[in-house]
Design a protein around this motif. Structure first.
Motif, PDB file in Angstrom:
ATOM      1  N   CYS A  26       0.869  -1.176   0.000  1.00  0.00           N
ATOM      2  CA  CYS A  26       0.000   0.000   0.000  1.00  0.00           C
ATOM      3  C   CYS A  26       0.905   1.225   0.000  1.00  0.00           C
ATOM      4  N   ALA A  27       0.971   1.907  -1.145  1.00  0.00           N
ATOM      5  CA  ALA A  27       1.939   2.991  -1.329  1.00  0.00           C
ATOM      6  C   ALA A  27       1.329   4.371  -1.169  1.00  0.00           C
ATOM      7  N   ASP A  28       0.122   4.457  -0.615  1.00  0.00           N
ATOM      8  CA  ASP A  28      -0.540   5.750  -0.424  1.00  0.00           C
ATOM      9  C   ASP A  28      -0.550   6.094   1.067  1.00  0.00           C
ATOM     10  N   PRO A  29       0.359   6.943   1.545  1.00  0.00           N
ATOM     11  CA  PRO A  29       0.426   7.250   2.982  1.00  0.00           C
ATOM     12  C   PRO A  29      -0.734   8.104   3.471  1.00  0.00           C
ATOM     13  N   LEU A  83       1.524  12.618   4.814  1.00  0.00           N
ATOM     14  CA  LEU A  83       0.387  12.113   4.051  1.00  0.00           C
ATOM     15  C   LEU A  83       0.486  12.509   2.591  1.00  0.00           C
ATOM     16  N   ASN A  84       1.518  13.263   2.247  1.00  0.00           N
ATOM     17  CA  ASN A  84       1.646  13.872   0.930  1.00  0.00           C
ATOM     18  C   ASN A  84       2.640  13.100   0.074  1.00  0.00           C
ATOM     19  N   ALA A  85       2.126  12.177  -0.754  1.00  0.00           N
ATOM     20  CA  ALA A  85       2.996  11.366  -1.610  1.00  0.00           C
ATOM     21  C   ALA A  85       3.657  12.201  -2.696  1.00  0.00           C
ATOM     22  N   GLY A  86       2.997  13.268  -3.148  1.00  0.00           N
ATOM     23  CA  GLY A  86       3.570  14.098  -4.195  1.00  0.00           C
ATOM     24  C   GLY A  86       4.724  14.942  -3.709  1.00  0.00           C
ATOM     25  N   ARG A  87       4.615  15.480  -2.510  1.00  0.00           N
ATOM     26  CA  ARG A  87       5.684  16.332  -1.991  1.00  0.00           C
ATOM     27  C   ARG A  87       6.895  15.511  -1.587  1.00  0.00           C
ATOM     28  N   GLU A 105      -3.941  14.830   9.990  1.00  0.00           N
ATOM     29  CA  GLU A 105      -3.926  15.672   8.796  1.00  0.00           C
ATOM     30  C   GLU A 105      -2.525  16.232   8.591  1.00  0.00           C
ATOM     31  N   THR A 106      -2.367  17.017   7.538  1.00  0.00           N
ATOM     32  CA  THR A 106      -1.089  17.679   7.294  1.00  0.00           C
ATOM     33  C   THR A 106      -0.961  18.884   8.219  1.00  0.00           C
ATOM     34  N   ALA A 107       0.177  19.006   8.872  1.00  0.00           N
ATOM     35  CA  ALA A 107       0.382  20.066   9.853  1.00  0.00           C
ATOM     36  C   ALA A 107       0.272  21.441   9.211  1.00  0.00           C
ATOM     37  N   ILE A 108      -0.358  22.343   9.930  1.00  0.00           N
ATOM     38  CA  ILE A 108      -0.401  23.742   9.503  1.00  0.00           C
ATOM     39  C   ILE A 108       0.933  24.385   9.858  1.00  0.00           C
TER      40      ILE A 108
END
Length: 665
Positions: A62-65, A97-101, A290-293
């Motif tokens: 599962c490669a989607d964090p 959680l950001n696979a693109g970054r 979620e992604t940290a602010i």
């Protein structure tokens, strides 16, 4: 199966049994690729089920964090299909959680999992459930990286019904074993909140029986993209991983950071670890993963100048409003007007004022709720608003506390004695004045209509703290403005947030009991009794552990009217170190440095350099000289040239003065 004539590609129906027969019987490593919402994870499970029926073993990565079908958020996981479900075998942390970054860390983590599987001979097929990053540079690089590290034999490119594969040229360049699978018309992408709740459930289950452990950060390597150690409030809730020789040992969630002692919650303590990985996955204030602010991302706005009861030639320029943690603030008179910073404690119906410039714009209802006023010094533009405050306190109000440099009590006494109080009676305003001296605080009580200035017990000054209150303290630093002047730091002891996911999971309705809980936590009354909405009784410590997210507070610093000297810089930088929001005067532009030196003020450059040296998260300059009223943008540009953390307003226009006003000036 049929062929797409336009692209000369084999197209398969979304039927796992057919796909298993056509593709998986002849290929060992299959990459499932496509945008979100086309059913990659569902198809992977169905294919594994078909293979299992045929007596073949199937593994999946599962490669989607960000939206894992199994495993944990912020990680890539390897599982085997057994007992009609995925059973985790190993995982590698990404802590994002950001696979693109973070596509390179993602690809390297998958390589580790593939290498570990290569040592085992008990698998027939490996499926790679790719993340839904299919556009732009990130999508192209991630596709190529995934394909190469897993040495894929074939690609199943899932598309929406009647759609076409994204990055088709890249796919063709990678393999001739490319099959298009059109998703079911029922397939759809879950909403953002639904995905957040699903990943949070997986993370909560991982930590369900967790323990707390303290890590000495001086003894480990800190890798990834960590927040600064000085910004302790940015750490709680962060997802981390403990590594040993670059291999994930365990993942954890940060509870709090004190100095270099990091307390975390984790399912077990590994035998050894030499590094700590941290990126941007974090449990947010609502309890969801979620992604940290970014640390400095709190609301801040520049509002148009107020013209209430004010002729245009006395316009103070843009007002500034914003938020820092549990407080709201407003620079009442704008960037050119008399200094007056209103700080509102949202949960206490209480206000603090920093300086007392002209206060006609401060509503009486706010003045009634002012409990403490912190005055930098007694020049008229910093204390002239006392008359507004004095008038608003006529009535049965508790004493208002004033703080300032030596001599403040005499200045306040002078205000009071300049007025006839023969009809005030029992409604006379009362003030308690605290003067900061070198090693002690001198305290006085003054009341309108009474000549006596009653001296109260003096207090020993410790570490510059002039007020210690429930939930926060005020620290002051003496500076030089050719007269003693004080700068102030508002330092919340902690920031308490309620996890909404916990309330929902336990059917607990919000209400006054939450305010009571926060009050006890701020007062450190852990054994206090709390009655829950369902009638159950518990103590604060028991319910707060899972219900609350407690972070160190975000510091706000206020400094104005100080000379640019080595000693002043050293003292102010120490007070403002790691502040979240730093209000600092920038009275003169650099071309007027001689005027700044003569009057004991900072220039734009000095303001920016002090903020940079103090490593503040954001700088809010103010108290600009009226001589720049027609060129405010130039003032900000000079500050920005030496400090990237200055909060820049939208493009500015001169305040503007009419011809008639020109004649008056």
């Amino acid at each position: 199966m049929y062929s797409d004539i336009r692209h000369n590609l084999p197209v398969l129906a979304y039927r796992a049994a057919d796909i298993a027969t056509i593709v998986l019987m002849h290929n060992r490593r299959i990459l499932l690729y496509g945008p979100p919402g086309v059913g990659k994870s569902t198809l992977a499970a169905q294919l594994a089920h078909e293979l299992n029926k045929a007596g073949r073993s199937c593994y999946c990565i599962c490669a989607d964090p960000g939206s894992p079908a199994f495993g944990f958020p912020g990680a890539v996981s390897l599982a085997r299909w057994q007992s009609d479900d995925w059973q985790i075998r190993s995982y590698e942390a990404i802590c994002s959680l950001n696979a693109g970054r973070f596509r390179l860390p993602l690809v390297l983590a998958i390589r580790h999992l593939v290498q570990s599987l290569a040592q085992s001979l008990d698998y027939d097929v490996l499926l790679i459930d790719a993340p839904g990053v299919v556009r732009g540079v990130a999508g192209s690089e991630l596709l190529q990286g995934l394909f190469e590290v897993v040495a894929a034999d074939a690609v199943l490119a899932l598309t929406a019904a009647d759609g076409h594969p994204a990055l088709l040229d890249e796919l063709r360049n990678l393999t001739d074993q490319l099959f298009v699978v059109q998703a079911s018309v029922e397939a759809k992408r879950p909403g953002k909140r639904s995905r957040a709740r699903q990943r949070t459930m997986l993370w909560n289950n991982y930590l369900k029986h967790g323990i707390e452990h303290t890590v000495d950060l001086a003894q480990v390597n800190i890798i990834g993209t960590p927040p600064p150690l000085g910004e302790a409030s940015a750490w709680p809730g962060r997802q981390i991983a403990l590594l040993n020789r670059n291999q994930t040992q365990v993942m954890a969630e940060v509870k709090h950071l004190h100095g270099k002692q990091l307390t975390v919650r984790l399912p077990y303590l590994p035998h050894a670890f030499d590094s700590l990985l941290i990126r941007d996955a974090q449990r947010s204030l609502n309890g969801l993963v979620e992604t940290a602010i970014p640390f400095a991302a709190e609301p801040l706005e520049y509002l148009p100048p107020s013209t209430v009861n004010r002729p245009p030639q006395q316009n103070g320029g843009m007002r500034i409003i914003g938020r820092v943690g549990q407080i709201d603030f407003c620079l009442v008179n704008g960037i050119f007007g008399d200094p007056l910073l209103h700080v509102r404690l949202r949960q206490q119906r209480r206000s603090l004022l920093f300086d007392l410039g002209e206060g006609v714009r401060l509503p009486a209802r706010i003045a009634h709720q002012v409990t403490d006023v912190f005055i930098s010094h007694a020049h008229i533009d910093h204390i002239g608003g006392f008359m507004m405050l004095l008038r608003s306190r006529i009535g049965k109000f508790p004493p208002c506390r004033l703080y300032g440099p030596p001599g403040l009590a005499q200045h306040i006494k002078g205000f009071l004695q300049g007025i006839l109080w023969d009809r005030i009676g029992e409604h006379a305003p009362c003030f308690e004045v605290t003067e900061m001296h070198t090693d002690r605080l001198l305290r006085f009580r003054l009341q309108a209509g009474q000549e006596a200035c009653v001296q109260l017990d003096e207090v020993k000054l410790e570490a510059g703290v002039i007020l210690q209150d429930t939930g926060f303290r005020i620290r002051a630093q003496m500076l030089d403005h050719h007269t003693p002047v004080l700068a102030y730091a508002f330092e919340p002891t902690k920031e308490i947030n309620i996890r909404k996911d916990y309330l929902q999971a336990h059917n607990l309705k919000p209400g006054p009991w939450l305010a009571q809980l926060k009050k006890h936590l701020l007062a450190e009354n852990d054994r206090a009794i709390i009655t829950l909405p369902d009638g159950m009784v518990t103590n604060v410590a028991a319910i707060a552990t899972d219900l609350t997210l407690i972070k160190p507070g975000k510091k706000l610093v206020y400094a104005t009217d100080l000379a640019d000297t080595v000693d002043n810089r050293k003292r102010l930088q120490a007070l403002a170190r790691y502040a979240h929001t730093f209000f600092c005067e920038a009275c003169f532009m650099e071309r007027d440095v001689s005027q700044a030196a003569q009057t004991g003020h900072l220039t734009t450059r000095a303001c920016g350099e002090i903020a940079t040296a103090a490593e503040v998260a954001r700088l809010v300059p103010f108290h600009f000289s009226q001589r720049y009223a027609d060129k405010p943008q130039q003032v900000y540009d000079e500050i920005h040239a030496v400090c990237s953390r200055v909060v820049m307003p939208p493009p500015l226009q001169p305040i503007g003065i009419t011809n008639e006003q020109d004649e008056l000036t």
